[in-house]
Scaffold this motif. Structure first.
Motif, mmCIF file in Angstrom:
data_model
loop_
_atom_site.group_PDB
_atom_site.id
_atom_site.type_symbol
_atom_site.label_atom_id
_atom_site.label_comp_id
_atom_site.label_asym_id
_atom_site.label_seq_id
_atom_site.Cartn_x
_atom_site.Cartn_y
_atom_site.Cartn_z
ATOM 1 N N PRO A 3 16.648 -8.624 -10.001
ATOM 2 C CA PRO A 3 17.465 -7.402 -10.023
ATOM 3 C C PRO A 3 17.161 -6.493 -8.830
ATOM 4 N N ASP A 4 15.920 -6.512 -8.380
ATOM 5 C CA ASP A 4 15.537 -5.677 -7.243
ATOM 6 C C ASP A 4 16.157 -6.189 -5.942
ATOM 7 N N ILE A 5 16.317 -7.509 -5.876
ATOM 8 C CA ILE A 5 16.978 -8.081 -4.695
ATOM 9 C C ILE A 5 18.426 -7.597 -4.640
ATOM 10 N N ALA A 10 0.841 -1.210 0.000
ATOM 11 C CA ALA A 10 0.000 0.000 0.000
ATOM 12 C C ALA A 10 0.871 1.253 0.000
ATOM 13 N N ALA A 11 1.955 1.222 0.790
ATOM 14 C CA ALA A 11 2.858 2.375 0.858
ATOM 15 C C ALA A 11 3.548 2.603 -0.488
ATOM 16 N N LEU A 12 3.973 1.497 -1.104
ATOM 17 C CA LEU A 12 4.663 1.618 -2.396
ATOM 18 C C LEU A 12 3.740 2.195 -3.462
ATOM 19 N N LEU A 41 12.727 -3.926 1.141
ATOM 20 C CA LEU A 41 13.532 -3.001 0.328
ATOM 21 C C LEU A 41 13.510 -3.443 -1.132
ATOM 22 N N ALA A 42 13.552 -4.773 -1.339
ATOM 23 C CA ALA A 42 13.504 -5.298 -2.713
ATOM 24 C C ALA A 42 12.144 -5.028 -3.349
ATOM 25 N N MET A 43 11.104 -5.011 -2.532
ATOM 26 C CA MET A 43 9.776 -4.673 -3.059
ATOM 27 C C MET A 43 9.746 -3.217 -3.524
ATOM 28 N N GLY A 44 10.585 -2.377 -2.886
ATOM 29 C CA GLY A 44 10.638 -0.982 -3.321
ATOM 30 C C GLY A 44 10.752 0.047 -2.215
ATOM 31 N N ALA A 45 10.775 -0.392 -0.959
ATOM 32 C CA ALA A 45 10.930 0.568 0.134
ATOM 33 C C ALA A 45 12.291 1.242 0.014
ATOM 34 N N ASP A 46 12.405 2.487 0.539
ATOM 35 C CA ASP A 46 13.622 3.255 0.347
ATOM 36 C C ASP A 46 14.706 2.937 1.371
ATOM 37 N N GLN A 63 1.917 10.245 -4.103
ATOM 38 C CA GLN A 63 1.314 10.708 -2.844
ATOM 39 C C GLN A 63 2.280 10.609 -1.677
ATOM 40 N N ALA A 64 3.272 9.732 -1.808
ATOM 41 C CA ALA A 64 4.282 9.582 -0.755
ATOM 42 C C ALA A 64 5.644 9.856 -1.364
ATOM 43 N N THR A 65 6.521 10.446 -0.555
ATOM 44 C CA THR A 65 7.847 10.756 -1.069
ATOM 45 C C THR A 65 8.868 9.689 -0.672
ATOM 46 N N GLU A 66 8.650 9.076 0.477
ATOM 47 C CA GLU A 66 9.617 8.094 0.958
ATOM 48 C C GLU A 66 8.907 6.996 1.745
ATOM 49 N N VAL A 67 9.341 5.755 1.564
ATOM 50 C CA VAL A 67 8.778 4.629 2.314
ATOM 51 C C VAL A 67 9.875 4.037 3.200
ATOM 52 N N VAL A 68 9.663 4.128 4.499
ATOM 53 C CA VAL A 68 10.635 3.607 5.464
ATOM 54 C C VAL A 68 10.027 2.393 6.151
#
Lengths: 314, 248
Positions: free
Chosen positions: B189-191, B45-47, B76-81, B54-59
């Motif tokens: 590649p994301d991993i 949901a955050a990603l 992080l691999a899913m896309g969190a910063d 709508q969001a600038t950063e996901v921690v």
């Protein structure tokens, strides 16, 4: 004797059955006052007062309490609970929403889903979706704050004489950051799934939304509520609030009829406390038969209409 | 807006849990561990908020042993910063977890905290509500629909009676239910990329939070089992058996 405060789940006019069941647990722990937060919810308060085990009903009446909002009710509940040894709420979505918020304000740990009282400070509760039961003890000098697993307790009877109802005001200032917009209820005139004594549930075996009509018909001839497995909900046959199981509703009807439901462990978690479980499924090896009291292997499209007919003539 | 997502390392959803011989706990050694499924939905949901601008950063944050870095790396691999681990080998109960997470909230000042509605190990369903209380901010629990509109969120909640809609102002705590979304699969590649993303570890004991009273665990046992009953071969026999049992 311990002083117990029970948070009532209600709709303003009547009590949710989760309250009458939780009262059974509460009364076993001490002298119970029932807190009814509402706006002109006198009828619900009177319903609570008419129950065996209710010593007193506290009707916290203010306009802000018209909607069941945790952010508004929790601070009032925490203030009210200061004088009590035990604070309980039913494990309905309302109780689960409000109580941890009140517990945090009280600085007390919370036990979720009491299923059995071992002694006045020791309780059993399910973890890992009911696959493990753990026993936990609340340390001495610490307020007991807990939700009560609805399916583990039976509803209390009516009292011989009603308890007094006191309308009280709290001066806690309430936030305005949360607005209740709407409730889209489903189910219509059928009995409520959570409190029904009979439930007919359908699964993926029904194959389509249209076929699910058979389940509704059978349920109506039994005066039963209708449930569904997660598979049936995910397939879009019925809305999600009909889901029975770990991530849906945990129910304990006297009679549960599972039709075209294979019996995944997550589903069985939701019906463990049912009285008699009937399974109708074409696969004789389906896990549902391991837990069913009565099993009938065969084509549900043939069996269900025949069953309905037999009920009509019987 | 910064979004803070809490994730818990739990025994994988598909593992059949077993109780140890002493009856003190479930066996966690040599068992597959994963992100709590509800928390994974919160990450997703955050990603999606970030992707929608709508969001600038996901921690992402977790409380647990050093090994919980694996679950943070997955997020992080899913896309969190970036990620923070509040490291401890002790079991952290909900109120202590809420206080620890609030410690991080004060530091990070997120506009939104997203969590799963409950962890599938202790099934407590408490941390989100407790955080909202300690933070004195709105909460929306059991959320299956989420619409962000400026400084407000319109949330659809799965409650016993149906679907309830509430509107809350930000900052807020939202706990998510199963049907909010389907989390994405992580690509190789994301991993690799996730290995280079920042992951900070803070010792839980160094947070200096006041530890609340603890519930004492007296042991575990299997649930009372239901044994199968009879099989009947016709509708007539079914009706007769139901009448015998007094339920018809």
């Amino acid at each position: 004797m311990a002083k117990v405060l029970l948070l009532a789940d209600h709709n303003g006019d009547s009590l949710n059955v989760s309250t009458t069941r939780a009262l059974r647990c509460a009364a076993a722990l001490g002298e119970v006052d029932v807190a009814v937060f509402g706006s002109g919810a006198g009828k619900a308060a009177e319903a609570a007062a008419a129950l065996q085990g209710a010593n007193r009903v506290l009707h916290v009446d203010r306009p802000e309490n018209a909607s069941p909002l945790a952010a508004l009710i929790a601070p009032q509940l925490a203030a009210l609970a200061a004088d009590y040894d035990v604070l309980l709420a039913p494990s309905s979505t309302f109780g689960k929403d409000v109580l941890p918020r009140a517990a945090a304000l009280l600085g007390a740990p919370q036990i979720s889903d009491i299923m059995e009282i071992v002694d006045e400070r020791t309780f059993k509760r399910p973890i890992y979706a009911g696959n493990v039961i753990t026993t936990v003890r609340v340390p001495a000098e610490c307020k007991i704050v807990a939700t009560v697993r609805i399916a583990s307790f039976t509803a209390v009877e009516a009292a011989a004489t009603p308890a007094p109802v006191e309308t009280i005001a709290t001066d806690a200032s309430l936030p305005d950051h949360t607005q209740w917009i709407s409730l889209q209820a489903s189910g219509g005139d059928r009995p409520d799934l959570q409190s029904a004594t009979r439930v007919v549930a359908g699964g993926r075996g029904l194959g389509s939304e249209e076929s699910f009509a058979m389940i509704f018909q059978l349920a109506d001839s039994l005066g039963a509520a209708v449930g569904a497995s997660r598979a049936a909900v995910d397939a879009g046959y019925v809305p999600n609030d009909m889901q029975v199981g770990q991530t849906g509703k945990i129910i304990a009807p006297d009679l549960y009829i599972a039709i075209g439901i294979s019996g995944a462990i997550q589903h069985m978690t939701g019906i463990k406390d049912a009285g008699v479980i009937v399974a109708i499924n074409k696969d004789g090896d389906a896990p549902i038969f391991e837990a069913a009291d009565i099993g009938l292997v065969g084509d549900l499209f043939q069996i269900v209409p025949e069953f309905e007919k037999a009920l009509g003539s019987g | 807006m910064k979004v803070l997502v809490g994730i818990k390392r739990v025994i994988d959803y598909n593992v059949r849990v077993q109780i140890n011989r002493e009856g003190t706990d479930v066996i966690k050694e040599g068992v597959k561990m994963s992100i709590n499924p509800f928390d994974e939905i919160a990450v997703e949901a955050a990603l999606r908020m970030k992707e929608a601008g709508q969001a600038t950063e996901v921690v992402v944050v977790s409380i647990g042993p050093g090994a919980a870095q694996q679950q943070l790396r997955t997020a992080l691999a899913m896309g969190a910063d970036r990620a923070t681990l509040l490291e401890t080998d002790d079991e952290v109960q909900p109120l202590a977890a809420a206080r620890a997470l609030m410690n991080l909230v004060e530091k990070e000042q997120p506009g939104l905290v997203l969590l799963g509605k409950q962890a599938i190990d202790d099934d407590a369903n408490q941390v989100g509500q407790m955080m909202a209380a300690l933070w004195d901010k709105p909460q929306a629990t059991f959320v299956s629909g989420l619409e962000l509109d400026g400084g407000r969120i319109r949330a659809v909640r799965e409650v016993d009676a149906g679907l309830e809609t509430v509107e809350i102002t930000l900052p807020a705590v939202v706990t998510v239910d199963l049907r909010l979304n389907e989390p994405r699969f992580v690509k190789m590649p994301d991993i690799m990329k996730a290995k280079r993303k920042p992951l900070e570890t803070i010792a839980f004991s160094e947070l200096g939070i006041e530890m609340p009273p603890r519930l004492e665990s007296l042991g575990c046992e299997p649930p009372p089992s239901r044994s199968g009953g009879v099989k009947v071969d016709s509708v007539d026999a079914l009706v007769a058996t139901l009448k015998d049992k007094g339920v018809l």
